[in-house]
Scaffold this active site. Structure first.
Site, PDB file in Angstrom:
ATOM      1  N   ASN A  60       7.223  89.550   8.752  1.00  0.00           N
ATOM      2  CA  ASN A  60       6.601  90.814   9.191  1.00  0.00           C
ATOM      3  C   ASN A  60       7.376  91.543  10.275  1.00  0.00           C
ATOM      4  O   ASN A  60       7.055  92.665  10.609  1.00  0.00           O
ATOM      5  CB  ASN A  60       5.156  90.570   9.660  1.00  0.00           C
ATOM      6  N   GLY A  64      13.356  88.906   9.551  1.00  0.00           N
ATOM      7  CA  GLY A  64      12.570  88.593   8.349  1.00  0.00           C
ATOM      8  C   GLY A  64      12.148  89.848   7.612  1.00  0.00           C
ATOM      9  O   GLY A  64      12.237  89.915   6.370  1.00  0.00           O
ATOM     10  N   TYR A 213      14.360  75.136  22.853  1.00  0.00           N
ATOM     11  CA  TYR A 213      14.741  76.058  21.759  1.00  0.00           C
ATOM     12  C   TYR A 213      15.985  75.538  21.049  1.00  0.00           C
ATOM     13  O   TYR A 213      16.032  75.457  19.823  1.00  0.00           O
ATOM     14  CB  TYR A 213      14.980  77.467  22.308  1.00  0.00           C
TER      15      TYR A 213
HETATM   16  N1  LIG Z   1      17.006  87.624  17.437  1.00  0.00           N
HETATM   17  C1  LIG Z   1      18.049  86.846  17.688  1.00  0.00           C
HETATM   18  O1  LIG Z   1      18.946  87.201  18.465  1.00  0.00           O
HETATM   19  C2  LIG Z   1      18.169  85.514  17.003  1.00  0.00           C
HETATM   20  C3  LIG Z   1      19.350  84.769  17.233  1.00  0.00           C
HETATM   21  C4  LIG Z   1      19.475  83.539  16.602  1.00  0.00           C
HETATM   22  C5  LIG Z   1      18.475  83.069  15.766  1.00  0.00           C
HETATM   23  N2  LIG Z   1      17.341  83.815  15.572  1.00  0.00           N
HETATM   24  C6  LIG Z   1      16.307  83.267  14.677  1.00  0.00           C
HETATM   25  O2  LIG Z   1      15.936  84.248  13.742  1.00  0.00           O
HETATM   26  C7  LIG Z   1      14.604  83.988  13.274  1.00  0.00           C
HETATM   27  C8  LIG Z   1      13.822  85.284  13.219  1.00  0.00           C
HETATM   28  O3  LIG Z   1      13.626  85.766  14.543  1.00  0.00           O
HETATM   29  P1  LIG Z   1      13.627  87.308  14.946  1.00  0.00           P
HETATM   30  O4  LIG Z   1      14.732  87.494  15.910  1.00  0.00           O
HETATM   31  O5  LIG Z   1      13.546  88.184  13.762  1.00  0.00           O
HETATM   32  O6  LIG Z   1      12.287  87.355  15.831  1.00  0.00           O
HETATM   33  P2  LIG Z   1      10.876  88.074  15.641  1.00  0.00           P
HETATM   34  O7  LIG Z   1      11.057  89.520  15.379  1.00  0.00           O
HETATM   35  O8  LIG Z   1      10.090  87.648  16.826  1.00  0.00           O
HETATM   36  O9  LIG Z   1      10.309  87.387  14.328  1.00  0.00           O
HETATM   37  C9  LIG Z   1       9.804  86.072  14.335  1.00  0.00           C
HETATM   38  C10 LIG Z   1       8.815  85.936  13.223  1.00  0.00           C
HETATM   39  O10 LIG Z   1       8.309  84.602  13.224  1.00  0.00           O
HETATM   40  C11 LIG Z   1       6.910  84.658  13.114  1.00  0.00           C
HETATM   41  N3  LIG Z   1       6.258  83.491  13.686  1.00  0.00           N
HETATM   42  C12 LIG Z   1       6.321  83.047  14.956  1.00  0.00           C
HETATM   43  N4  LIG Z   1       5.539  81.969  15.112  1.00  0.00           N
HETATM   44  C13 LIG Z   1       4.968  81.723  13.923  1.00  0.00           C
HETATM   45  C14 LIG Z   1       4.051  80.769  13.455  1.00  0.00           C
HETATM   46  N5  LIG Z   1       3.523  79.840  14.259  1.00  0.00           N
HETATM   47  N6  LIG Z   1       3.685  80.796  12.151  1.00  0.00           N
HETATM   48  C15 LIG Z   1       4.178  81.734  11.330  1.00  0.00           C
HETATM   49  N7  LIG Z   1       5.036  82.704  11.712  1.00  0.00           N
HETATM   50  C16 LIG Z   1       5.429  82.693  13.001  1.00  0.00           C
HETATM   51  C17 LIG Z   1       6.528  85.917  13.861  1.00  0.00           C
HETATM   52  O11 LIG Z   1       5.221  86.291  13.507  1.00  0.00           O
HETATM   53  P3  LIG Z   1       4.219  86.998  14.565  1.00  0.00           P
HETATM   54  O12 LIG Z   1       4.360  88.438  14.325  1.00  0.00           O
HETATM   55  O13 LIG Z   1       2.881  86.464  14.181  1.00  0.00           O
HETATM   56  O14 LIG Z   1       4.658  86.568  15.946  1.00  0.00           O
HETATM   57  C18 LIG Z   1       7.606  86.863  13.369  1.00  0.00           C
HETATM   58  O15 LIG Z   1       7.280  87.378  12.119  1.00  0.00           O
HETATM   59  C19 LIG Z   1      14.028  82.927  14.216  1.00  0.00           C
HETATM   60  O16 LIG Z   1      14.046  81.676  13.566  1.00  0.00           O
HETATM   61  C20 LIG Z   1      15.014  82.912  15.388  1.00  0.00           C
HETATM   62  O17 LIG Z   1      15.070  81.655  16.007  1.00  0.00           O
HETATM   63  C21 LIG Z   1      17.165  85.017  16.172  1.00  0.00           C
END
Ligand SMILES: NC(=O)c1ccc[n+]([C@@H]2O[C@H](COP(=O)([O-])OP(=O)(O)OC[C@H]3O[C@@H](n4cnc5c(N)ncnc54)[C@H](OP(=O)(O)O)[C@@H]3O)[C@@H](O)[C@H]2O)c1
Length: 333
Positions: A60, A64, A213
């Site tokens: 969402n 993702g 983390y």
């Molecule tokens: N952004 C970066 O710089 C970065 C760098 C390296 C790796 N990553 C990885 O990329 C992935 C996506 O992160 P993003 O950056 O796109 O962050 P984001 O926008 O915060 O998205 C995270 C997603 O995970 C969901 N989520 C969190 N806890 C959950 C739970 N208990 N059950 C089901 N869904 C859950 C969130 O849903 P809600 O809306 O309900 O919170 C949201 O949809 C993560 O695995 C992160 O570790 C990100």
């Protein structure tokens, strides 16, 4: 002032404004090139995903959501699996505007094993195949050691144990789908610290948010390696990979204290130095669209290419087996 000197003056002032335009144009060009470099690799090719069923956890928002957008444009049936119904439904509505009836919301809270089980049951009651499971959801740097409903430290509980159980419960559908893929979104943060497999929930060792983390993201890579080994040992027709999406401007940092307060000040730097969410989705998409035969099972991808992991101390076959056994034990599988 003579006519001659007036002409010289006006010529030099228009020359001066041309120079300013030129300087601005060069600056904008350099900025665009810098941003292109920051955004990194892009998907080299796409394939038609019509008739393919794909689950995206955390679909969402952020990486993702951008992943889902691309999959929907290319014909996939997408299951958006996330915990917040309202935010999930809003994203589904956006995606169904791109292609009507392309996406469905199914509630999944990875921090609650009962919810994971309910999700898997609901999915299996509706679908008899799963071409790709994208374990993308994640939380980062939670300031205090808080526990999930089942007693796991929240980051390892959500980022690893929730996805481990989900993959386990969906594995019968996955393995009956030819050329299935499991894509695990890890992070370069895995190189910073270590994973303590003798105290995975920080019960006896002090809790630090970035260490926890990092450990959860090491777990994503170890899980990928062991799952790939199991797939190969059982001669199954599937592959699994892990990846780092880059440093991406998403909501992942919203857990930080004072986030709302400092956000306006860091926004210009974030816009300049971080990837856009669309750019952050490229490596995941590369792993979806890559020819099955060319996808390198068990490997770690960065900027759309296989990259060696730099944490050689923690990323070992022994640790991969140990984490697998520990997960099976703690999840009572
Ligand atoms: N952004 C970066 O710089 C970065 C760098 C390296 C790796 N990553 C990885 O990329 C992935 C996506 O992160 P993003 O950056 O796109 O962050 P984001 O926008 O915060 O998205 C995270 C997603 O995970 C969901 N989520 C969190 N806890 C959950 C739970 N208990 N059950 C089901 N869904 C859950 C969130 O849903 P809600 O809306 O309900 O919170 C949201 O949809 C993560 O695995 C992160 O570790 C990100």
């Amino acid at each position: 002032m003579t006519l001659e000197s007036e002409t010289v003056l006006s010529n030099s002032s228009s020359l001066c404004s041309y120079q300013i335009y030129l300087e601005v144009a060069v600056f904008v060009l350099l900025l665009a090139l810098f941003k292109k470099w920051i955004n990194g690799g892009t998907v080299t090719k796409r394939r038609d995903l019509t008739n393919e069923v794909i689950i995206v956890t955390g679909g969402n928002s952020g990486i993702g959501f951008e992943t889902c957008k691309d999959l929907v444009k290319n014909g996939a049936r997408v299951i958006l699996a996330t915990r917040n119904e309202q935010r999930g439904q809003r994203a589904v509505d956006e995606l169904n505007k791109i292609r009507p009836n392309s996406t469905e919301f199914m509630k999944l809270d990875l921090g609650d094993l009962t919810s994971v089980r309910l999700f898997a049951n609901e999915f299996k009651s509706k679908y008899n195949k799963l071409n790709c499971l994208i374990n993308n959801a994640g939380i980062a740097a939670i300031s205090k050691r808080i526990l999930t409903k089942d007693g796991f430290e929240s980051q390892i509980g959500t980022n690893h144990f929730g996805h481990f159980l989900l993959t386990h419960l969906l594995f019968d559908v996955l393995k009956s789908t030819p050329q299935f893929r499991v894509i695990n979104v890890s992070s370069r943060s895995h190189i910073r610290f270590c994973i303590n497999l003798d105290d995975i929930n920080f019960e006896r060792t002090p809790y630090y948010r970035f260490v926890a983390y990092s450990a959860s993201k090491i777990a994503n890579i170890l899980f990928t390696q062991q799952l790939q080994k199991n797939i190969q040992d059982k001669n199954l027709n599937g592959k699994t990979v892990s990846l780092h999406p880059g440093a991406v401007k998403t909501e992942i940092g919203s857990h930080f204290s004072y986030y709302k307060l400092v956000y306006p000040f860091i926004l210009p730097f974030a816009l300049l130095f971080l990837k856009s969410p669309k750019a952050g989705a490229q490596t995941t998409l590369q792993c979806v669209y890559e020819d099955f035969n060319k996808l390198e099972g068990g490997k770690y991808y960065v900027d759309c290419k296989v990259t060696p992991t730099a944490n050689k101390e923690n990323i070992t076959p022994q640790n991969a087996q140990k984490l697998w056994d520990l997960s099976v034990k703690l999840l009572k599988l």
